[in-house]
Design a protein around this motif. Structure first.
Motif, short mmCIF file in Angstrom:
data_model
loop_
_atom_site.label_atom_id
_atom_site.label_comp_id
_atom_site.label_asym_id
_atom_site.label_seq_id
_atom_site.Cartn_x
_atom_site.Cartn_y
_atom_site.Cartn_z
N TYR A 210 0.85 -1.18 0.00
CA TYR A 210 0.00 0.00 0.00
C TYR A 210 0.89 1.23 0.00
CZ TYR A 210 -3.52 3.41 1.30
OH TYR A 210 -4.34 4.50 1.31
N TYR A 211 0.61 2.17 -0.89
CA TYR A 211 1.41 3.38 -1.01
C TYR A 211 0.84 4.47 -0.11
CZ TYR A 211 2.75 0.99 -5.36
OH TYR A 211 3.16 0.08 -6.29
N GLU A 212 1.65 4.95 0.79
CA GLU A 212 1.20 5.96 1.74
C GLU A 212 1.92 7.27 1.49
OE1 GLU A 212 0.44 6.32 6.56
OE2 GLU A 212 1.17 4.47 5.68
N ALA A 375 0.36 8.34 -4.38
CA ALA A 375 -0.39 8.47 -3.12
C ALA A 375 -0.78 9.90 -2.82
CB ALA A 375 0.44 7.89 -1.97
N ALA A 402 -2.41 3.15 -4.31
CA ALA A 402 -2.26 4.47 -3.71
C ALA A 402 -3.58 5.00 -3.16
CB ALA A 402 -1.70 5.44 -4.74
#
Length: 491
Positions: A210-212, A375, A402
């Motif tokens: 997961y892109y934060e 993101a 994202a």
């Protein structure tokens, strides 16, 4: 100029491409082969990383070019080049032989592999070498189908061109040689069975992580590093909505359609601004528009400094009505990432545009910045139309990772298997529909509408549904172990 040049890989080069950590030579070796730049082959990189995490020694084989993560072992060679003074047929034949020689040289120096997985297309003539190697080593030969080579060529040359017919026959040979087949969609699986009589297992592209988005000082530093200080200042001053599209600048992406949609949006935003009060807001935004265009001309383009990541200006879920209110439209700052053959042509077209409420900035993306870029965007746009109508764009998967809604060009496969209208994104067929959807999602920015936040939640849910590791373990790993799994139930 020499008539022909082919550069392979010597032992010194090979040592420089080993991963930074110590290699465990007792692990079974799996080779992942792509006849392209290994650093620009994200699915093959993910294959290699997943195999490495599952007790394989993974080796990525392909062309030298874009740097790859330091934990991935690579064995690369330079693509062959032929003198432009040679007849086209002779040049093609020489490149064919050089590719065979270079790939054979890599396999000759490589330790015994238990599995060779080849990306297709392009797969010919690499498939011949991979198949021969696996026969000699009693290994498994797997082909991972992303699309068909003949349909890609046909978009430029036409269905009846000799090269298209050769490519079509080549795909048939590749399918016949493979011990197992993976593919990117259920539609492609069915077509492989119909076209070549070969069963295949669907291995969907899924988010790897997961892109934060970074926040505060880290976000500011990222934007200044990637966009340039002047562009970042202009962007934040006008508080534009951020959109991103990734492209390889090929014929299966209609960038003209995107430019037409942005022109329509620009006209709509101008009309909306004229209808709003006070007049000071209008003059301020026109001034910042001029500053933004000047900043982009100074700091963006092919020489770019990495990938831009721009703040998403947040907002509540229930501030504004869901749809139909387009009387307050923000400016759009569109970031275009990627390299390809038609990029220069469109750089000139963008420079010729006179847009007051849309800024288009083209940059080259550093691998470490790309997830952060996505993101921090408000939404993503996919112009991928698919030459065969059977493949799915990985860029959309990354956008879902994202957590941003996606506006995607509509064709049957993407509609059924990836982008679900009004759930995690929207689909469009022409410039008018894309412009309308941009207005619908971005009106009342930064608060936006309940409809926008519904799509954003749907996009985030895609990551939670199933990860790349789960897909890979269930569908790809059995093939690497030599098990027949083409008849498994795909989920």
């Amino acid at each position: 100029d020499p008539w022909f040049e082919c550069t392979g890989m010597d032992d010194e080069d090979a040592e420089q491409m080993l991963p930074t950590e110590e290699i465990d030579t007792t692990r079974p070796l799996a080779a992942f082969v792509v006849m392209g730049d290994v650093g620009r082959s994200p699915r093959m990189l993910r294959h290699a990383q997943a195999a490495k995490d599952r007790q394989f020694r993974a080796v990525l084989v392909g062309y030298q070019g874009t740097p790859v993560p330091t934990d991935v072992e690579t064995r690369t060679f330079l693509p062959a080049t032929a003198s432009p003074h040679l007849p086209k047929t002779m040049a093609t034949a020489l490149k064919f032989l050089a590719t065979v020689f270079s790939l054979a040289k890599v396999f000759w120096k490589m330790p015994k592999a238990c599995t060779v997985l080849l990306q297709a297309p392009p797969a010919f003539p690499a498939a011949l070498i991979c198949w021969l190697y696996t026969r000699l080593m009693r290994a498994t030969f797997v082909v991972d189908w992303h699309n068909y080579g003949d349909t890609i060529l046909a978009m430029e040359l036409g269905n009846d061109h000799m090269m298209v017919k050769i490519a079509r026959a080549g795909d048939g040979i590749v399918a016949a040689l493979a011990d197992g087949n993976l593919c990117v969609s259920k539609a492609l699986k069915l077509d492989l069975q119909r076209r070549f009589g070969k069963p295949a297992t669907v291995l969907y592209d899924r988010p790897y992580v997961y892109y934060e988005a970074p926040e505060g000082k880290e976000r500011k530093e990222l934007l200044e590093r990637c966009l340039g200080a002047d562009s970042y200042q202009a962007l934040t001053h006008r508080q534009a909505a951020l959109a991103v599209t990734s492209t390889s600048w090929t014929v299966d992406e209609d960038f003209d359609l995107l430019l037409d949609a942005l022109k329509l949006y620009d006209e709509a935003a101008h009309e909306a601004l004229r209808a709003t009060k006070p007049r000071s807001r209008r003059s301020s935004r026109l001034r910042t528009g001029l500053h933004a265009r000047k900043a982009v001309h100074r700091e963006s383009d092919v020489s770019g400094k990495g990938d831009p990541s721009v703040p998403s200006f947040g907002g509540s879920h229930d501030t504004v009505p869901a749809q139909g209110c387009f009387d307050e439209l923000p400016d759009i700052w569109l970031v275009v990432t990627g390299k390809g053959p038609r990029q220069k042509e469109y750089e000139e077209k963008v420079k010729a545009l006179d847009l007051k409420h849309v800024v288009i900035q083209m940059v080259w993306v550093q691998a470490e910045d790309f997830p952060l870029l996505l993101a921090t965007m408000d939404l993503g746009i996919s112009m991928h139309s698919s030459s065969s109508g059977l493949d799915l764009p990985m860029k959309v998967v990354d956008m879902f990772a994202a957590g941003i809604p996606v506006l995607a060009y509509q064709y049957e496969c993407i509609e059924k298997e990836l982008v679900h209208a009004n759930q995690n994104g929207c689909l469009f067929k022409n410039a008018e529909e894309l412009s309308h959807q941009l207005q619908r999602l971005l009106c009342y920015h930064p608060q936006k509408t309940a409809f926008y936040w519904t799509l954003k939640e749907g996009a985030m849910a895609e990551f939670e549904r199933k990860s790349w590791e789960q897909e890979w373990m269930f569908n790809a790993m059995p093939m690497l172990l030599g098990l027949k799994c083409a008849d498994r139930v795909d989920t």
